[in-house]
Scaffold this motif. Structure first.
Motif, PDB file in Angstrom:
ATOM      1  N   SER A 137       2.997 -36.103  72.143  1.00  0.00           N
ATOM      2  CA  SER A 137       2.456 -35.137  72.950  1.00  0.00           C
ATOM      3  C   SER A 137       2.688 -33.529  72.097  1.00  0.00           C
ATOM      4  N   GLU A 138       2.587 -33.652  70.801  1.00  0.00           N
ATOM      5  CA  GLU A 138       2.955 -32.368  70.026  1.00  0.00           C
ATOM      6  C   GLU A 138       4.149 -31.840  69.983  1.00  0.00           C
ATOM      7  N   ARG A 139       5.121 -32.393  70.631  1.00  0.00           N
ATOM      8  CA  ARG A 139       6.336 -31.577  70.436  1.00  0.00           C
ATOM      9  C   ARG A 139       7.210 -31.970  69.261  1.00  0.00           C
ATOM     10  N   PRO A 140       7.839 -31.116  68.671  1.00  0.00           N
ATOM     11  CA  PRO A 140       8.419 -31.234  67.193  1.00  0.00           C
ATOM     12  C   PRO A 140       9.644 -32.121  67.603  1.00  0.00           C
ATOM     13  N   VAL A 141       9.686 -33.169  66.525  1.00  0.00           N
ATOM     14  CA  VAL A 141      10.753 -34.036  66.773  1.00  0.00           C
ATOM     15  C   VAL A 141      11.716 -33.857  65.237  1.00  0.00           C
ATOM     16  N   GLY A 142      12.940 -34.105  65.019  1.00  0.00           N
ATOM     17  CA  GLY A 142      13.546 -34.243  63.946  1.00  0.00           C
ATOM     18  C   GLY A 142      13.667 -35.619  63.386  1.00  0.00           C
ATOM     19  N   LYS A 162       1.835 -31.357  38.782  1.00  0.00           N
ATOM     20  CA  LYS A 162       2.008 -31.823  39.721  1.00  0.00           C
ATOM     21  C   LYS A 162       3.423 -31.376  40.320  1.00  0.00           C
ATOM     22  N   TYR A 163       3.638 -31.406  41.724  1.00  0.00           N
ATOM     23  CA  TYR A 163       4.898 -30.818  42.026  1.00  0.00           C
ATOM     24  C   TYR A 163       5.187 -31.640  43.453  1.00  0.00           C
ATOM     25  N   PRO A 164       6.472 -31.870  43.772  1.00  0.00           N
ATOM     26  CA  PRO A 164       6.777 -32.415  45.001  1.00  0.00           C
ATOM     27  C   PRO A 164       6.878 -31.446  46.143  1.00  0.00           C
ATOM     28  N   GLY A 165       6.390 -31.869  47.286  1.00  0.00           N
ATOM     29  CA  GLY A 165       6.375 -31.004  48.418  1.00  0.00           C
ATOM     30  C   GLY A 165       7.795 -30.804  48.791  1.00  0.00           C
ATOM     31  N   VAL A 166       8.300 -29.574  49.231  1.00  0.00           N
ATOM     32  CA  VAL A 166       9.680 -29.400  49.751  1.00  0.00           C
ATOM     33  C   VAL A 166       9.692 -29.837  51.018  1.00  0.00           C
ATOM     34  N   THR A 167      10.706 -30.479  51.312  1.00  0.00           N
ATOM     35  CA  THR A 167      10.959 -30.956  52.608  1.00  0.00           C
ATOM     36  C   THR A 167      12.238 -30.328  53.493  1.00  0.00           C
ATOM     37  N   VAL A 168      11.986 -30.088  54.697  1.00  0.00           N
ATOM     38  CA  VAL A 168      13.419 -29.575  55.527  1.00  0.00           C
ATOM     39  C   VAL A 168      13.634 -30.645  56.346  1.00  0.00           C
ATOM     40  N   PRO A 169      14.860 -31.045  56.274  1.00  0.00           N
ATOM     41  CA  PRO A 169      15.521 -32.083  57.178  1.00  0.00           C
ATOM     42  C   PRO A 169      15.599 -31.338  58.610  1.00  0.00           C
ATOM     43  N   GLY A 170      15.290 -32.519  59.402  1.00  0.00           N
ATOM     44  CA  GLY A 170      15.332 -32.061  61.046  1.00  0.00           C
ATOM     45  C   GLY A 170      16.564 -33.038  61.550  1.00  0.00           C
ATOM     46  N   PHE A 171      17.293 -32.478  62.496  1.00  0.00           N
ATOM     47  CA  PHE A 171      18.551 -32.950  63.032  1.00  0.00           C
ATOM     48  C   PHE A 171      18.116 -33.392  64.393  1.00  0.00           C
ATOM     49  N   ALA A 172      19.149 -34.127  65.138  1.00  0.00           N
ATOM     50  CA  ALA A 172      19.148 -34.694  66.451  1.00  0.00           C
ATOM     51  C   ALA A 172      18.909 -33.653  67.532  1.00  0.00           C
ATOM     52  N   ALA A 173      19.547 -32.649  67.197  1.00  0.00           N
ATOM     53  CA  ALA A 173      19.696 -31.431  68.301  1.00  0.00           C
ATOM     54  C   ALA A 173      18.036 -30.723  68.136  1.00  0.00           C
ATOM     55  N   ASP A 177      10.771 -27.675  71.590  1.00  0.00           N
ATOM     56  CA  ASP A 177       9.927 -26.745  71.652  1.00  0.00           C
ATOM     57  C   ASP A 177       9.148 -26.174  70.381  1.00  0.00           C
ATOM     58  N   ASN A 178       8.178 -25.081  70.409  1.00  0.00           N
ATOM     59  CA  ASN A 178       7.386 -24.737  69.290  1.00  0.00           C
ATOM     60  C   ASN A 178       8.203 -23.620  68.734  1.00  0.00           C
ATOM     61  N   THR A 179       9.398 -23.300  68.863  1.00  0.00           N
ATOM     62  CA  THR A 179      10.054 -22.439  67.969  1.00  0.00           C
ATOM     63  C   THR A 179      11.053 -23.078  67.226  1.00  0.00           C
ATOM     64  N   LEU A 180      10.885 -23.405  65.858  1.00  0.00           N
ATOM     65  CA  LEU A 180      11.568 -24.173  65.304  1.00  0.00           C
ATOM     66  C   LEU A 180      12.599 -23.320  64.500  1.00  0.00           C
ATOM     67  N   LEU A 181      13.908 -23.519  64.644  1.00  0.00           N
ATOM     68  CA  LEU A 181      15.011 -22.871  64.029  1.00  0.00           C
ATOM     69  C   LEU A 181      15.523 -23.644  62.880  1.00  0.00           C
ATOM     70  N   LEU A 182      15.472 -23.092  61.582  1.00  0.00           N
ATOM     71  CA  LEU A 182      16.114 -23.688  60.311  1.00  0.00           C
ATOM     72  C   LEU A 182      17.302 -23.027  60.246  1.00  0.00           C
ATOM     73  N   ASP A 183      18.319 -23.634  61.143  1.00  0.00           N
ATOM     74  CA  ASP A 183      19.521 -23.162  61.380  1.00  0.00           C
ATOM     75  C   ASP A 183      20.590 -24.206  60.892  1.00  0.00           C
ATOM     76  N   ASP A 184      20.438 -25.215  60.295  1.00  0.00           N
ATOM     77  CA  ASP A 184      21.158 -26.286  60.132  1.00  0.00           C
ATOM     78  C   ASP A 184      21.690 -26.848  61.518  1.00  0.00           C
ATOM     79  N   TYR A 187      16.740 -27.941  62.459  1.00  0.00           N
ATOM     80  CA  TYR A 187      16.473 -28.091  61.132  1.00  0.00           C
ATOM     81  C   TYR A 187      17.251 -27.648  59.966  1.00  0.00           C
ATOM     82  N   GLY A 188      17.326 -28.110  58.833  1.00  0.00           N
ATOM     83  CA  GLY A 188      18.065 -27.592  57.631  1.00  0.00           C
ATOM     84  C   GLY A 188      17.654 -26.262  57.453  1.00  0.00           C
ATOM     85  N   SER A 189      18.291 -25.473  56.652  1.00  0.00           N
ATOM     86  CA  SER A 189      18.019 -24.126  56.445  1.00  0.00           C
ATOM     87  C   SER A 189      17.530 -23.907  54.886  1.00  0.00           C
TER      88      SER A 189
END
Lengths: 340, 404
Positions: A137-142, A162-173, A177-184, A187-189
């Motif tokens: 349903s297009e809700r962000p998941v970690g 060639k370069y690897p894409g940079v990944t940001v880890p997602g967490f269980a918490a 919603d559509n506001t993604l917080l990169l706050d550890d 998601y990772g910071s």
């Protein structure tokens, strides 16, 4: 139970229960799968095009919302965002050429195995691609499912980097919603400091004695796709040469920056730049790049970057993968556009 | 009698302590190519200045001290260049020996000490080394007469060239204490003292009178808190001193011979991919290694899965198509890594080392892509690091040869 004890308990319990699918602390990475994937540089013009590879590293089907952000000078083209959705079945890799995309109707497979249409970028496109793992349903998941590579290749000579894409880890918490917080927490910071090992501009290649120049591409971690507000950052550079001598400069980034090192300090002549061999006197340098923080909570100023080492007057390029130190102390915020 | 609340507290406390013990006894999988580490591994270093094996080439090594303190390292070049059994001529998997002779790979080391001043970056050609490190003469009463980058024991840093030319092998550096030159944890609290060394390798070749370059990051293995400073480095597992090597390497690659078309009339290119692997565990004291079996699991874009396996001793560089077919171009079109067999452009390959009761046989690696334009021109290359997943359970040992 006191709050502090509850807080202490949450970390190891979380790690025990969800490792390895959901790491409990982390920063951006080019080695490990993540829930957000960023390609800082995608280019498509008559000379070069970009081959995008994205892979689902999990045994489950994942859904992605992806965004091309055109980073060309805003005077020529305003901040343009093109988004699309793709689906990857378990362990499925997918590949497309940025200038071609993927067609609406698959020619070689059933629709259940087709990632979905990908729009081609416009001629002369230069910008970034970001993909976020979402549910049906297009809700962000970690779910840390994504790895990827980008290959920028000369259409005629096949000179490629060639370069690897940079990944940001997602967490269980993740609250979905559509506001993604990169706050550890959600998601990772983004990194606190980026490290770039580089040859000083115009330093002779030790092997072929050809002058080397380095370019830097930077994209802010924060962006507001709902209100079309790009991320901004001010970067402080500390440059060390082989003699342990230190010089510094700074540079602002608005949405996207693709710049030669010697242009960063806007020296009137390249040989006067602190990134130039003529001024530094040694072959190589270490640049520590630190985004400047402020007290805002609705956006952050972290950045992600890649660099290019150019030889033969730019005909031969190799990518430099940045190193990272620590997580940023100010959270970054990505606001996705609302599906409607 | 325990109350319900006290039972709950005890249960929670037990889980908490168990969790902490679990975390303390198991090394993380922080073998990373984008952060500094206490062990730095450059899986592929090649020198062939005369072009015996193809285009003349050399490797530029870059190494940097990321900390604000003086850092020392003990480094080891591992020479894996093969020689023919009949005439000692250099050979490899692409250049065969005369009929009746075999290509015998070797495994010998050359070690050196190095001291880096704070934040110092260095670069050198593998074929030449760096006999005199950069010296600005400032702060030393003797100027540069006594050399530069002098360790606490008075030794002057000097980097030798690789053992021979042509050379195929790896470079490995271990962060050590600047006085005792014994392995140590990092000095920077910013990365939890995981190590202060980072590096890159750029393989530069001359192809059709033009430079060709490909670059990858050295892999950093991060140290843990309980480093006992001896010459036996426990990488992962129980009593780990360094983080564990990954349990799986993930390669995102294009299948062998895949042709990428840029649009009607816009040209196309064909690609092939080489994989270089090295073991995490090594024994520099007795110069011995055990064979490691690698299991490959390959997924194409149709969610179809294939598998293959191969083995290596101490260092191996091979085309993906040679994992399951004869070495060289023979039979490549029948390989499960071939685009013509898979029917899709891209694939994901998961590489898992097979361990035994004593060690996990963890591995590290790097990928090279060789691109050929359909229109004309020579082969061009690009390199990239592989992705990592998980951590091996038993761990590996790196045994250093004595430094004195």
């Amino acid at each position: 139970m006191p709050w502090t004890i509850r807080h202490l308990l949450s970390l190891p319990l979380c790690c025990l229960l969800v490792v390895p699918a959901l790491p409990c602390a982390g920063e951006v990475s080019t080695d490990l799968p993540g829930a957000i994937l960023v390609f800082p540089k995608v280019q498509s013009d008559p000379q070069r095009d970009t081959i995008i590879q994205i892979t689902n590293n999990t045994g489950i089907r994942v859904f992605l919302r992806c965004f091309y952000v055109d980073g060309r000078d805003s005077r020529d083209a305003p901040w343009l965002v093109t988004d699309f959705q793709i689906t990857l079945t378990q362990n499925q890799p997918t590949v497309w050429v940025a200038g071609q995309g993927l067609p609406a109707i698959p020619s070689d497979r059933p629709e259940s195995l087709y990632p979905g249409p990908v729009p081609p970028v416009g001629d002369g496109f230069q910008g970034a691609l970001r993909c976020v793992v979402v549910d049906e349903s297009e809700r962000p998941v970690g779910i840390n499912a994504l790895t990827g590579e980008a290959t920028i290749i000369d259409r005629q000579t096949a000179a490629a980097f060639k370069y690897p894409g940079v990944t940001v880890p997602g967490f269980a918490a993740n609250n979905g919603d559509n506001t993604l917080l990169l706050d550890d927490v959600e998601y990772g910071s983004c990194p606190r400091v980026l490290l770039l090992n580089h040859f000083f501009d115009d330093a002779p290649d030790p092997v072929v004695d050809d002058p080397i120049r380095t370019g830097l591409t930077v994209v802010p971690c924060s962006m507001d796709l709902e209100n079309s507000v790009p991320g901004v950052a001010t970067l402080q550079f500390e440059v060390f040469n082989e003699f342990e001598q230190r010089l510094s400069t700074s540079f602002p980034v608005d949405c996207y920056a693709d710049i030669g090192l010697s242009s960063i300090d806007r020296a009137s002549q390249p040989e006067l730049s602190i990134f130039n061999f003529a001024l530094q006197g040694t072959l190589v340098g270490l640049s520590r790049i630190r985004p400047v923080l402020d007290s805002r909570t609705d956006t952050g100023h972290g950045v992600i970057a890649i660099a290019e080492e150019r030889r033969a007057a730019g005909a031969m390029v190799s990518a430099i993968h940045m190193h990272y130190v620590g997580g940023n102390l100010q959270a970054d915020v990505i606001i996705l556009s609302e599906p409607f | 009698m325990w109350t319900k609340a006290s039972k709950m507290r005890r249960a929670v406390t037990g889980v908490f302590i168990g969790s902490v013990l679990f975390l303390a006894s198991n090394a993380g999988a922080d073998v990373l190519s984008d952060q500094s580490g206490a062990i730095l591994v450059y899986p592929k270093v090649t020198v062939d200045t005369s072009g015996v094996f193809g285009a003349p080439q050399d490797t530029i090594i870059q190494m940097t001290n990321t900390s604000n303190s003086v850092v020392s390292a003990r480094c080891f070049y591992i020479n894996a260049t093969g020689h023919c059994s009949n005439n000692d001529e250099p050979c490899n998997e692409q250049v065969a020996c005369e009929t009746g002779a075999t290509c015998v790979p070797q495994w010998n080391k050359r070690d050196f000490r190095l001291t880096l001043t704070k934040r110092q970056p260095l670069a050198w050609r593998a074929s030449e080394g760096l006999s005199d490190l950069p010296c600005d003469g400032i702060g030393s009463p003797d100027g540069c007469a006594l050399g530069s980058n002098i360790g606490a024991d008075g030794s002057v840093s000097s980097i030798p060239p690789v053992q021979e030319d042509p050379f195929y092998g790896e470079l490995r550096c271990i962060q050590v204490d600047s006085e005792s030159f014994q392995p140590t944890v990092g000095l920077n609290d910013g990365n939890l003292r995981g190590g202060d060394l980072k590096g890159e390798a750029t393989i530069v070749s001359i192809v059709a009178d033009a430079p060709d370059a490909r670059k990858y990051n050295a892999v950093g293995i991060q140290s843990m808190a309980n480093n006992n400073n001896d010459d036996v480095l426990q990488i992962g597992g129980v009593d780990a001193e360094y983080n564990a090597c990954p349990s799986v390497l993930t390669l995102n690659h294009l299948f062998e011979g895949a042709t990428v078309i840029y649009g009607a009339g816009a040209g196309s290119s064909t690609v092939r991919t080489d994989l270089t692997v090295v073991p995490c565990g090594v024994d520099y004291l007795t110069d011995t290694t055990d064979p490691i079996v690698l299991q490959f699991l390959i997924f194409n874009e149709f969610e179809q899965r294939f598998s293959a396996s191969t083995s290596f001793d101490c260092w191996r560089n091979l085309a993906l198509a040679d994992v399951d077919t004869r070495l060289g171009p023979f039979g490549d079109s029948f390989s499960i890594f071939s685009a013509s067999v898979q029917g899709t452009l891209g694939g994901q390959t998961r590489v898992r080392p097979v361990g035994n009761a004593n060690q996990s046989n963890g591995i590290l690696g790097v990928l090279d892509e060789r691109w050929m334009s359909a229109s004309s021109g020579p082969e061009r290359t690009a390199a990239t690091n592989v992705h990592f997943e998980g951590a091996v359970s038993i761990g590996d040992q790196m045994i250093l040869s004595p430094d004195n």
